[in-house]
Each structure stands twice: as C-alpha cells, then as structure tokens.
Write an enzyme that holds these catalytic residues in place. Structure first.
Site, PDB file in Angstrom:
ATOM      1  N   ASN A 159      -6.904  11.011   7.937  1.00 16.11           N
ATOM      2  CA  ASN A 159      -5.776  12.070   7.996  1.00 16.11           C
ATOM      3  C   ASN A 159      -4.836  12.507   7.925  1.00 16.11           C
ATOM      4  O   ASN A 159      -3.318  13.375   7.947  1.00 16.11           O
ATOM      5  CB  ASN A 159      -5.056  10.973   8.986  1.00 16.11           C
ATOM      6  CG  ASN A 159      -6.360  10.555   9.952  1.00 16.11           C
ATOM      7  OD1 ASN A 159      -6.970  10.831  10.870  1.00 16.11           O
ATOM      8  ND2 ASN A 159      -6.505   8.905   9.830  1.00 16.11           N
ATOM      9  N   SER A 186      -7.109   7.686   2.991  1.00 17.46           N
ATOM     10  CA  SER A 186      -7.048   8.157   4.710  1.00 17.46           C
ATOM     11  C   SER A 186      -7.652  10.017   5.113  1.00 17.46           C
ATOM     12  O   SER A 186      -7.479  10.241   4.334  1.00 17.46           O
ATOM     13  CB  SER A 186      -5.592   8.342   4.648  1.00 17.46           C
ATOM     14  OG  SER A 186      -5.296   8.788   6.372  1.00 17.46           O
ATOM     15  N   ASN A 207       0.708  -1.366  -0.018  1.00 15.48           N
ATOM     16  CA  ASN A 207      -0.016   0.134   0.012  1.00 15.48           C
ATOM     17  C   ASN A 207       0.322   1.063  -0.369  1.00 15.48           C
ATOM     18  O   ASN A 207       1.953   1.316   0.706  1.00 15.48           O
ATOM     19  CB  ASN A 207      -0.519   0.043   1.239  1.00 15.48           C
ATOM     20  CG  ASN A 207      -2.076   0.890   1.142  1.00 15.48           C
ATOM     21  OD1 ASN A 207      -1.512   2.489   1.415  1.00 15.48           O
ATOM     22  ND2 ASN A 207      -3.305   0.546   0.744  1.00 15.48           N
TER      23      ASN A 207
END
Length: 277
Positions: free
Chosen positions: A180, A178, A144
């Site tokens: 974040n 994501s 990833n």
C-alpha cells in the site's frame, strides 16, 4: 482463558472497521479489557536470536502502529508483540475507506498506507514501556520500521528509524513489503535489498559498539514473490548478517475464490486465505 470476543462482537460490528480498531486500541491503552493468564508452559517456550519467547503466539505489526496500547496488550497472553510500522515523519496514509471486513472469508483487506504519528511519538511510547517493563509480564517487544511515502531517500529513512528505536526494543523489523506504499516492494529486488541490508547491518554494528548490545534485525517480505525472487532474498539475507525473516506481509493475490462483498477492493489481503501462500 476466557474468550470474551463473542460477547463484544455485535457491539464492535456496529462500527466501520477502522472505527472499531480505534475502540479496541482505546480499550487496551486504558486497560479496560480483562487480563488473560500468562501462557508460559515450558513446552511452548523457545529461544531465537538470543531472545526467550514464552510461547509462539504473537501480535504482528499493524495493529498498534504508534505503540499506544502496550499496557493492555502485554496482559493478553502474547509471547511477543510487534508495534509499528512507524516512519520518520508522521503521515496520514491513504484516503478512507481503507479497511474492509471479509467476514465470509475470515479475512480483511486493508490499504491503510502506514498511517502513523511518526518516530518522535513512537519512540516516546517505547521508552515509557521500557521504563516500567519490570511491572509487566514477560514479553518480547519488536519495533517495525518503514519509510515515508514521499521520502527522497529510502535508505536514509530506515537508518533514521534504526537509530531511533535501537535501544528501546528487543528486535527490529524492516517493513519492505507493504503493498500500500508505492515503490516499497521494489526494495525486495536483489540490488536494492543488498544495498539496504548492507547499510542497515553496518549501522547496527556501529550502534552495537556504542551501546554494547546486539539487537536482532528481521526483514518482512511479501508472500507474492516468485521462486527466483525468494532465492535472491535468501542468498542476500544469509550473507548479510540479518537475523531472520518475517513471512509474510499481506497478499495482493488469492482473490478468485473469495465470497465477501469487498473481495475485489484494492489493498493487501490477510487472514485465512493467506495461509496457503
């Protein structure tokens, strides 16, 4: 298969979640956890992207960000393991605390911000596993990849990582979802996604010609997309040569019915509340 978690849970819960996570990684890295039997009944097997999965249960990215615990993870019965997210340069991630147990909700909130040791360390670990792969149980290995938080060129970061991991894994996932990392989810927007996947698939064709292998590429999307955004993404992916989607990352919604004390912490929610999406 012996479920040893109830025995170790009281010990693990003595530590804050991030410390407990590090303890688990240490134990797996050094093969301190019991090996589980392989789950390889033919009725569980499937083939996707020209890869053979012995069973449909896998470990998603985020647990072993630096590919350090592969030796222990491959003995836990998974059909596939996805390490990362890794970025070109090391980064610390967001300030602590940044990981919260929501025990009453069977959930976790994290705002880690993709802390990792960078691509150099990551690739070394993937290559170490590849060199010894024949002594381990069969498992599909995914990498990833993402971009650094302070990068000036998002696309260049993904292409750098694509080239770095290409010959060391079975498939590659682009993390563009994501919640974040500031601005990361903007890469799911129609024009930005089209530009990114075009650059990635073009580079993949070059690598495939050079190395003689076609490594599948997946795109990991958020579960918080509108129907129009889902349609845009589906159309782009179908036309691009990207092999599939990972659905989905953590959610920034689904908070209203949560019972745990940390339910309103900023970050991505995973676990049981995510299933409805």
């Amino acid at each position: 298969m012996f479920d040893y978690f109830p025995l170790v849970q009281p010990f693990i819960y003595r530590f804050d979640p991030e410390k407990a996570h590090k303890i688990a990684l240490f134990a797996l890295k050094h093969n301190l956890l019991p090996k589980q039997p392989e789950i390889s009944d033919p009725m569980l097997a499937s083939r996707h992207f020209n890869l053979d999965f012995k069973n449909p249960i896998g470990l998603s990215a985020g647990f072993d960000k630096n590919a350090e615990a592969i030796p222990g993870l491959v003995h836990q019965g998974f059909g596939f393991i996805e390490t990362g997210t890794s970025t070109p340069r090391p980064q610390e991630g967001n300030p602590r605390p940044r990981l919260f147990r929501l025990t009453e909700d069977s959930a976790i909130i994290n705002r880690l911000g993709m802390p990792n040791k960078g691509s150099e360390s990551y690739i070394l670990k993937l290559k170490e596993f590849k060199a010894k792969r024949g002594i381990y149980p069969q498992v599909v290995m995914g990498a990833n990849i993402g971009k650094n938080k302070d990068t000036e060129d998002d696309k260049a970061d993904y292409l750098t990582m694509l080239r770095a991991v290409y010959d060391s894994c079975d498939y590659i996932t682009l993390n563009i979802s994501s919640p974040n990392t500031p601005g990361l989810r903007q890469l799911q927007k129609k024009d930005m996604l089209a530009g990114l996947v075009n650059a990635v698939t073009t580079t993949r064709r070059e690598l495939a010609q050079q190395q003689g292998n076609h490594v599948p590429i997946l795109v990991k999307i958020a579960p918080d997309l509108t129907e129009d955004e889902q349609t845009d993404i589906a159309e782009i992916i179908m036309a691009s040569g990207i092999d599939g989607l990972v659905v989905g990352n953590t959610t920034i919604s689904q908070r209203s019915r949560l019972k745990s004390a940390h339910a309103q912490e900023t970050g991505g929610l995973s676990g049981k509340p995510l299933f409805a999406l």
